[in-house]
Structures are given as C-alpha cells and as structure tokens.
Design an enzyme around this catalytic site. Structure first.
Site, PDB file in Angstrom:
ATOM      1  N   PRO A   2      46.076  48.429   7.096  1.00 32.38           N
ATOM      2  CG  PRO A   2      46.527  49.806   5.269  1.00 32.38           C
ATOM      3  CD  PRO A   2      47.148  49.233   6.499  1.00 32.38           C
ATOM      4  CD  GLU A   3      41.690  43.984   8.575  1.00 30.21           C
ATOM      5  OE1 GLU A   3      40.695  43.311   8.266  1.00 30.21           O
ATOM      6  OE2 GLU A   3      42.138  44.026   9.732  1.00 30.21           O
ATOM      7  CE  LYS A 154      42.976  25.944   1.405  1.00 26.94           C
ATOM      8  NZ  LYS A 154      42.407  25.155   0.294  1.00 26.94           N
TER       9      LYS A 154
END
Ligand SMILES: [Zn+2]
Length: 273
Positions: A2-3, A154
């Site tokens: 689940p998000e 990043k």
C-alpha cells in the site's frame, strides 16, 4: 504494497470504526510485529488507552491515543479488521486490541512484514520511522524548490529518487511509474540531470496524481484486493503500471517493463525518452 492513497483509504475506514473507543488490553500473538518498545512494555502501556483519532504520515498509520501514538506500517500485506470477539481468528491474525465495546481491532498480516511502534506522544516526530520523511505530496508542503534541492546532487535514477521517502513521503512503485509517465521523464534518468522545466512538471504531476488517487480511494489490484477496508478505483486511471506490452494511451507504442532500483518499472519508450 500500500502506498499513500491506499493507507489514506484505510485510515478513513478505520476512523469510522474505532475512534473514541478504549483499548482494554492487547494480545500479541506474533511478537516480531512490535518493533518498539519490547512486547511486555507495549502490552502494559497500551492498556486503557483511548483511540482519539487516526492520522497518516507518508505510508504510516498513526493511532493517536491518550498518552501515546501507535505508529503502524502495513508493509506488503498488513491489514486491520474490526470484528466482534465471537468471530473466529484467522491464522494470519497477529495482534488483537480488545476494545471497551467488546469488539476487537485485529491486525492481520500474511507475510508478517508489518511493524508497529508505540511512541510517547510528544516524541512522535522524532521517532526514526518518521523523522527522515520528506514532505507530503500536497502544494502546502511540497515545493518545486524542495524537489530541486533534493535532486541537485543525486547520481541515481529519478525512479529511485521518487521511491526515496526523503524526497516526498508516500510514493511507491505504482505511483512512481504513473508520475514519470505523466511528466514524460524516462525512469532511468539521473536525478541531477533533470531540467528546471522537468522539475516543475514533475512537481505538478506528483501532487496531481496523488490527489486523484486519494480521491479515488487508491488503487485496488487483484492480489491486494482484500488488503484494505474498501476497494479503491484508481486502477481504472493507471496508464503504465501493469500495462507492459499494451499500447500507450498517447502514442500506441507498446509499454515497456524493465528493472530499475530493483523494482519492475513501466514506461513508454516513445513518450519518456
Ligand atoms: Zn507513448
């Protein structure tokens, strides 16, 4: 797993069932679910606590009690059920909160990956589960500048950055793929290589897709269909996730599936260059 939208859906359903009820006692059948404190302390401290409200931060459910906050992460398959005590337990029931109404709030977890922490109320934001979480994907919290700063150094893929809960809280594999498709960004692009136009688009699409998914009650996929209180309907809006080999809605090119950041990643090789 689940998000954010699915956890939000669970939260709404549970709020209707357990708010203002008191936990008379808790029975722990599988101790590893309790991350901290030790199980004996968990049991003694939660006894008699009332459930004042339920909140959500990222993918975490927060049961706000009188003196504590119970932080719960469902991980892969965790779910809560409220049942009368006469209803037999299933073999996947690991924790039982007996309520003053005679009902039981039961935690079930086929894979046993879920975790709970009972934390002192005034120290909850400092708990390691929550302390490093990035902003929620709403415009009051998530700014273009915060994303730009996060991505500025990043060297890893943008897909990996979106899954990193420090950039934005609550995004997992499904919504990461959908957001990148909406933004027309290839999931393997290096985080720091995004242009400011792309970052602005990404910011818009993160908020837009997460808002729409929350409004639809999340995504209910066959294997997860019993994991949440109510089924969501966002699966009807998915454009790339789970669509490998089917035609892109924009350009008819078959959707491709590759592995990025150890996760199955869906994208259109024509729309996301
Ligand atoms: Zn396409």
């Amino acid at each position: 797993m689940p998000e954010l939208p699915e956890v939000e859906n669970v939260k709404k359903g549970l709020k209707e069932l357990v708010i203002n009820k008191q936990i008379k006692y808790v029975t722990v059948l599988w101790g590893n679910i309790v991350k901290d404190p030790i199980v004996e302390t968990f049991i003694s401290e939660i006894k008699g606590q009332r459930i004042i409200t339920i909140e959500r931060r990222g993918k975490f459910l927060l049961f706000v009690l009188d003196d504590y906050v119970l932080i719960s992460h469902l991980r892969m398959e965790g779910k809560f059920r409220v049942e009368q005590s006469s209803v037999p337990l299933t073999k996947h029931t690991h924790i039982i909160f007996t309520l003053d109404t005679g009902e039981e709030l039961r935690y079930l977890d086929v894979r046993k990956f879920g975790r709970m922490s009972l934390v002192d109320k005034n120290r909850v934001s400092l708990h390691p589960s929550l302390a490093s979480l990035g902003p929620e994907p709403v415009c009051e919290e998530l700014t273009v500048e915060k994303i730009r700063l996060f991505l500025s150094n990043k060297k890893r893929s943008i897909k990996s950055c979106l899954l990193d809960q420090k950039m934005v809280a609550g995004i997992g594999n499904i919504y990461a793929d959908e957001i990148l498709f909406a933004s027309g960004i290839h999931p393997a692009r290096i985080g720091e290589s995004l242009t400011s136009t792309e970052i602005s688009k990404l910011h818009h699409d993160i908020i837009d897709i997460m808002e729409k998914a929350v409004a639809s009650g999340g995504t209910t996929i066959r294997t997860y269909s019993n994991a949440y209180g109510r089924e969501g309907s966002f699966q009807q809006n998915l454009k790339v996730y789970g669509k490998a080999g089917t035609a892109c809605v924009n350009c008819q090119t078959p959707i491709n599936k590759i592995k990025i950041a150890q996760r199955g990643t869906h994208f259109c090789p024509n729309c996301q260059i």
